[in-house]
Write a protein that holds these residues in place. Sequence first.
Motif, PDB file in Angstrom:
ATOM      1  N   ARG A  14       6.325  13.614  10.643  1.00 11.47           N
ATOM      2  CA  ARG A  14       6.299  12.806   9.415  1.00 11.47           C
ATOM      3  C   ARG A  14       7.076  13.509   8.308  1.00 11.47           C
ATOM      4  O   ARG A  14       6.981  14.726   8.151  1.00 11.47           O
ATOM      5  CB  ARG A  14       4.858  12.556   8.952  1.00 11.47           C
ATOM      6  N   PHE A  15       7.785  12.708   7.538  1.00  9.84           N
ATOM      7  CA  PHE A  15       8.545  13.230   6.397  1.00  9.84           C
ATOM      8  C   PHE A  15       7.919  12.703   5.104  1.00  9.84           C
ATOM      9  O   PHE A  15       7.643  11.496   5.002  1.00  9.84           O
ATOM     10  CB  PHE A  15      10.009  12.804   6.496  1.00  9.84           C
ATOM     11  N   PRO A  16       7.692  13.561   4.133  1.00  8.05           N
ATOM     12  CA  PRO A  16       6.973  13.149   2.919  1.00  8.05           C
ATOM     13  C   PRO A  16       7.866  12.377   1.949  1.00  8.05           C
ATOM     14  O   PRO A  16       7.999  12.732   0.784  1.00  8.05           O
ATOM     15  CB  PRO A  16       6.482  14.473   2.338  1.00  8.05           C
ATOM     16  N   THR A  17       8.443  11.285   2.428  1.00 12.14           N
ATOM     17  CA  THR A  17       9.391  10.522   1.611  1.00 12.14           C
ATOM     18  C   THR A  17       8.723   9.785   0.457  1.00 12.14           C
ATOM     19  O   THR A  17       9.401   9.362  -0.483  1.00 12.14           O
ATOM     20  CB  THR A  17      10.147   9.508   2.491  1.00 12.14           C
ATOM     21  N   SER A  18       7.401   9.594   0.535  1.00 12.28           N
ATOM     22  CA  SER A  18       6.745   8.857  -0.548  1.00 12.28           C
ATOM     23  C   SER A  18       6.844   9.595  -1.871  1.00 12.28           C
ATOM     24  O   SER A  18       6.732   8.985  -2.941  1.00 12.28           O
ATOM     25  CB  SER A  18       5.281   8.585  -0.197  1.00 12.28           C
ATOM     26  N   ALA A  19       7.069  10.895  -1.820  1.00 12.79           N
ATOM     27  CA  ALA A  19       7.116  11.677  -3.056  1.00 12.79           C
ATOM     28  C   ALA A  19       8.222  11.194  -4.002  1.00 12.79           C
ATOM     29  O   ALA A  19       8.093  11.270  -5.216  1.00 12.79           O
ATOM     30  CB  ALA A  19       7.322  13.157  -2.718  1.00 12.79           C
ATOM     31  N   SER A  20       9.329  10.659  -3.452  1.00 16.52           N
ATOM     32  CA  SER A  20      10.457  10.245  -4.297  1.00 16.52           C
ATOM     33  C   SER A  20      10.630   8.739  -4.366  1.00 16.52           C
ATOM     34  O   SER A  20      11.581   8.246  -4.945  1.00 16.52           O
ATOM     35  CB  SER A  20      11.749  10.854  -3.744  1.00 16.52           C
ATOM     36  N   LEU A  21       9.709   7.979  -3.731  1.00 19.34           N
ATOM     37  CA  LEU A  21       9.805   6.518  -3.654  1.00 19.34           C
ATOM     38  C   LEU A  21      11.075   6.059  -2.942  1.00 19.34           C
ATOM     39  O   LEU A  21      11.465   4.894  -3.053  1.00 19.34           O
ATOM     40  CB  LEU A  21       9.683   5.845  -5.022  1.00 19.34           C
ATOM     41  N   ASP A  22      11.743   6.952  -2.221  1.00 18.94           N
ATOM     42  CA  ASP A  22      12.756   6.489  -1.282  1.00 18.94           C
ATOM     43  C   ASP A  22      12.050   5.563  -0.302  1.00 18.94           C
ATOM     44  O   ASP A  22      10.987   5.883   0.218  1.00 18.94           O
ATOM     45  CB  ASP A  22      13.330   7.656  -0.464  1.00 18.94           C
ATOM     46  N   GLY A  23      12.665   4.414  -0.063  1.00 20.72           N
ATOM     47  CA  GLY A  23      12.084   3.509   0.914  1.00 20.72           C
ATOM     48  C   GLY A  23      11.014   2.592   0.360  1.00 20.72           C
ATOM     49  O   GLY A  23      10.389   1.855   1.116  1.00 20.72           O
ATOM     50  N   SER A  24      10.816   2.587  -0.951  1.00 19.98           N
ATOM     51  CA  SER A  24       9.769   1.739  -1.514  1.00 19.98           C
ATOM     52  C   SER A  24      10.239   0.291  -1.588  1.00 19.98           C
ATOM     53  O   SER A  24      11.371   0.002  -1.925  1.00 19.98           O
ATOM     54  CB  SER A  24       9.404   2.223  -2.917  1.00 19.98           C
ATOM     55  N   ASP A  25       9.364  -0.639  -1.256  1.00 22.08           N
ATOM     56  CA  ASP A  25       9.669  -2.054  -1.396  1.00 22.08           C
ATOM     57  C   ASP A  25       8.401  -2.783  -1.797  1.00 22.08           C
ATOM     58  O   ASP A  25       7.362  -2.165  -2.016  1.00 22.08           O
ATOM     59  CB  ASP A  25      10.307  -2.606  -0.115  1.00 22.08           C
ATOM     60  N   ALA A  26       8.489  -4.112  -1.876  1.00 19.72           N
ATOM     61  CA  ALA A  26       7.377  -4.875  -2.428  1.00 19.72           C
ATOM     62  C   ALA A  26       6.141  -4.846  -1.538  1.00 19.72           C
ATOM     63  O   ALA A  26       5.029  -5.072  -2.011  1.00 19.72           O
ATOM     64  CB  ALA A  26       7.824  -6.321  -2.665  1.00 19.72           C
ATOM     65  N   MET A  27       6.316  -4.589  -0.252  1.00 13.31           N
ATOM     66  CA  MET A  27       5.163  -4.507   0.647  1.00 13.31           C
ATOM     67  C   MET A  27       4.749  -3.070   0.885  1.00 13.31           C
ATOM     68  O   MET A  27       3.573  -2.769   1.008  1.00 13.31           O
ATOM     69  CB  MET A  27       5.515  -5.180   1.980  1.00 13.31           C
ATOM     70  N   ASN A  28       5.715  -2.194   0.919  1.00 11.77           N
ATOM     71  CA  ASN A  28       5.494  -0.812   1.339  1.00 11.77           C
ATOM     72  C   ASN A  28       5.814   0.106   0.163  1.00 11.77           C
ATOM     73  O   ASN A  28       6.947   0.517  -0.030  1.00 11.77           O
ATOM     74  CB  ASN A  28       6.390  -0.502   2.542  1.00 11.77           C
ATOM     75  N   ASP A  29       4.779   0.376  -0.636  1.00 16.35           N
ATOM     76  CA  ASP A  29       5.041   1.013  -1.913  1.00 16.35           C
ATOM     77  C   ASP A  29       5.280   2.504  -1.797  1.00 16.35           C
ATOM     78  O   ASP A  29       5.880   3.098  -2.694  1.00 16.35           O
ATOM     79  CB  ASP A  29       3.905   0.712  -2.896  1.00 16.35           C
ATOM     80  N   ALA A  30       4.823   3.128  -0.707  1.00 17.84           N
ATOM     81  CA  ALA A  30       4.958   4.579  -0.625  1.00 17.84           C
ATOM     82  C   ALA A  30       4.966   5.027   0.831  1.00 17.84           C
ATOM     83  O   ALA A  30       4.008   5.618   1.315  1.00 17.84           O
ATOM     84  CB  ALA A  30       3.811   5.251  -1.385  1.00 17.84           C
ATOM     85  N   PRO A  31       6.056   4.762   1.534  1.00 17.98           N
ATOM     86  CA  PRO A  31       6.109   5.144   2.943  1.00 17.98           C
ATOM     87  C   PRO A  31       6.437   6.613   3.144  1.00 17.98           C
ATOM     88  O   PRO A  31       7.231   7.187   2.384  1.00 17.98           O
ATOM     89  CB  PRO A  31       7.248   4.274   3.485  1.00 17.98           C
ATOM     90  N   ASP A  32       5.828   7.196   4.157  1.00 22.97           N
ATOM     91  CA  ASP A  32       6.245   8.509   4.651  1.00 22.97           C
ATOM     92  C   ASP A  32       6.906   8.281   6.005  1.00 22.97           C
ATOM     93  O   ASP A  32       6.219   8.083   7.018  1.00 22.97           O
ATOM     94  CB  ASP A  32       5.026   9.444   4.796  1.00 22.97           C
TER      95      ASP A  32
END
Lengths: 442, 442
Positions: A14-32
Amino acid sequence: MTARIVDVETIDVRFPTSASLDGSDAMNDAPDYSAAYVVLHVDGGDERTNALEGHGFTFTIGRGNDLAVHAARAIGERAVGMSVDEIVGDLGGFSRHLLADSQLRWLGPDKGAIHLGTAAVVNAAWDLAGKLAGKPVWKLLADMSPRQIVDLVDWRYLKDALTPDAALALLESRAAGRAEREAHVLEMGYPAYTTSAGWLGYDDAKLARLCQEAVDAGWDSVKLKVGADLDDDVRRCRIARDIIGPDRRLMIDANQTLGVAEAVEWAKALAQFDIWWFEEPTSPDDILGHAAIARAIAPTHVATGEHAHNAVMFKQFLQADAIGICQIDACRLGGVNEAVAALLLAAAHDVPVCPHAGGVGLCELVQHLSIFDYVAVSGSMDDRVVEYVDHLHEHFHDPVRIRGSRYLVPEAPGYSAQIRRETLADYRFPDGPRWSGPRMAS
Amino acid sequence: MTARIVDVETIDVRFPTSASLDGSDAMNDAPDYSAAYVVLHVDGGDERTNALEGHGFTFTIGRGNDLAVHAARAIGERAVGMSVDEIVGDLGGFSRHLLADSQLRWLGPDKGAIHLGTAAVVNAAWDLAGKLAGKPVWKLLADMSPRQIVDLVDWRYLKDALTPDAALALLESRAAGRAEREAHVLEMGYPAYTTSAGWLGYDDAKLARLCQEAVDAGWDSVKLKVGADLDDDVRRCRIARDIIGPDRRLMIDANQTLGVAEAVEWAKALAQFDIWWFEEPTSPDDILGHAAIARAIAPTHVATGEHAHNAVMFKQFLQADAIGICQIDACRLGGVNEAVAALLLAAAHDVPVCPHAGGVGLCELVQHLSIFDYVAVSGSMDDRVVEYVDHLHEHFHDPVRIRGSRYLVPEAPGYSAQIRRETLADYRFPDGPRWSGPRMAS
């Protein structure tokens, strides 16, 4: 001694991508961004096979990746003991064998965690087959005969839309041009578009800056996330269109947040910005809903597929004229074999395939599928682009290479699926150092 | 002190039913009926709530049940710490809360292992709510106002087929007759049919004997498994029809084994035996395929739903006139709330709901849904039967009671979901004594 699969190794990465909101969208607000990662280990045979490894994965966005890993292990154990020659000699039969455990099938069928796990194992087998043949997977596919390609597919539920004979005829009709198209794509690469500019969590200034950077980097298609607030989306699309100008393509993606009527409302309000496609407007299961939206918002195309879980779903989206753009996912479908089924169905319906990518490693995989599609199936690059997101490629042995707005053709044997061992150790969840430190604890 | 959920206990319970081929069909040759079992534990509050337990489960057929358990735990942890009043006061909001973890949602969405696990937790919450109210779940539902019932449902993706207002109007139109229908079903029970005679693994002599026993026991509807070999199925349907006579109903079930054209061929060859419905003729995802089959084989009805994973699928089966019989499953759908959505959609389309049951505990659950459907939603028992299979009821605290060919109305508070603690210990996989002995090892 026959070369056999002797072990299936599984790793939760797992990559902690939620920290920067990379990949954020209207359904998936904080994906890792995460991979349920599989290594098929081989023992025996000769120097080509001994210690051979097939790497594959499926993609998830964090919590629940352990379930996909668990599923990959349950499915992967069905491969342990099988001969490598048997697997690579009949990859269609291998895929059907993995899917044929009726008790595991009950949890889907052909959907959800079990199907994600199946994808990881099937993808690993294709990586293995490519390495054994000394070819990248797109080339392994493109060198198969039309009959061999047809035999990769499980036709049980597809014949009402496309018979094996019709698929064979389609592939044979494209066979003469294969060599020319292969030379062309090797020289020119394959068209791509970028989603890196438009994540929903970015503010307007960052959106504007990234759109300008996309233009400067040579991108001619840009996609924005929408679907949370229509007024915001009108403002964001205006910013994007102003910066990219009238000649580049703009796409939007609601990530399933809307009902049918709301999706139509959204598309009509944003049509002023000349939208090429509207992606995932509503539930990914709603074939009839997508068809209704498609009728209402033409000439904007409806696009979906990253959450379409199997070929039966793609069959229906195509039968119902519900999609103008077919977005297969290399890990949501049950691996390469089911992706080939979707490519054939789309080609038979004359709908362009523009694969979903991004996440972790999806770009690495889908480039093979689109290049194969061009060389042997659809025979066209018109209105076709592969998604590109500039995240996490540095963790791969054979990362994608982008020049301007095109993928360069991968050259290394296998499926470009192999993540570096250091990364697998560092990002292993929950005990790798990137997760077990006090600051990063989930 | 506020009563709260303090723990979610999960148990992997499996029954070695494959040993006798009970439950065998053309897709599932050797199922071990299993429950991914959940107990929500409560602490605090008063004597009504302290040590209160909500029991629920989802159903699988063996391998992979551990995945459903794992999913139920991941979803169930979202309930830990919530107040009981908050949950039972807004069971719609509770269900939506469980489904709203975007990272877990990615593995579906709303399908596969995660959704099965969600069903177990939602069902447990309804069991808890029933026990707290001192009512069986059918009664808890039937005593709700039309507005409260509408609020149980997540309408996001359903409004193009049925608006909340239209659902409200439907429920209000049925409100006047509730008391009369409740008295009627309490007196007469709810109609059922039996699948116990027709498992595919049984030989002709056993089939004939069990059909005769079904007639002798008062059953007037009998279902046979088909789909492996058409000649066999013609012979088996002839045996069954000869024994049950012309006036009882005969149904067939192919358990998804056929393509669209084969399903039509099957139905036409078996039409001579006056088939009421043809169940699961093809892929459970194939809405358009079912619609094509339905057009071709009328007046035989197409039935499906035990593998229809969410309300969006039922919406489309109904919109496309693909099913004449709607077979909801209490554990495949995301628990009671989504089952209520399916009941409303079916009633709005005037299609009878005949729930899937059997397995372990499915009869115990679906009786509540059908009785509620009769009292408050469809208002009718015409052409409605609940499946009944006489397996494994002895393991339940409050097992179904059958009189003739009818379910008697359950009276105990809760969802009839509670398995006896001895059974949970004996059949726990893999370490319970029924599995850990050398003969029973999986």
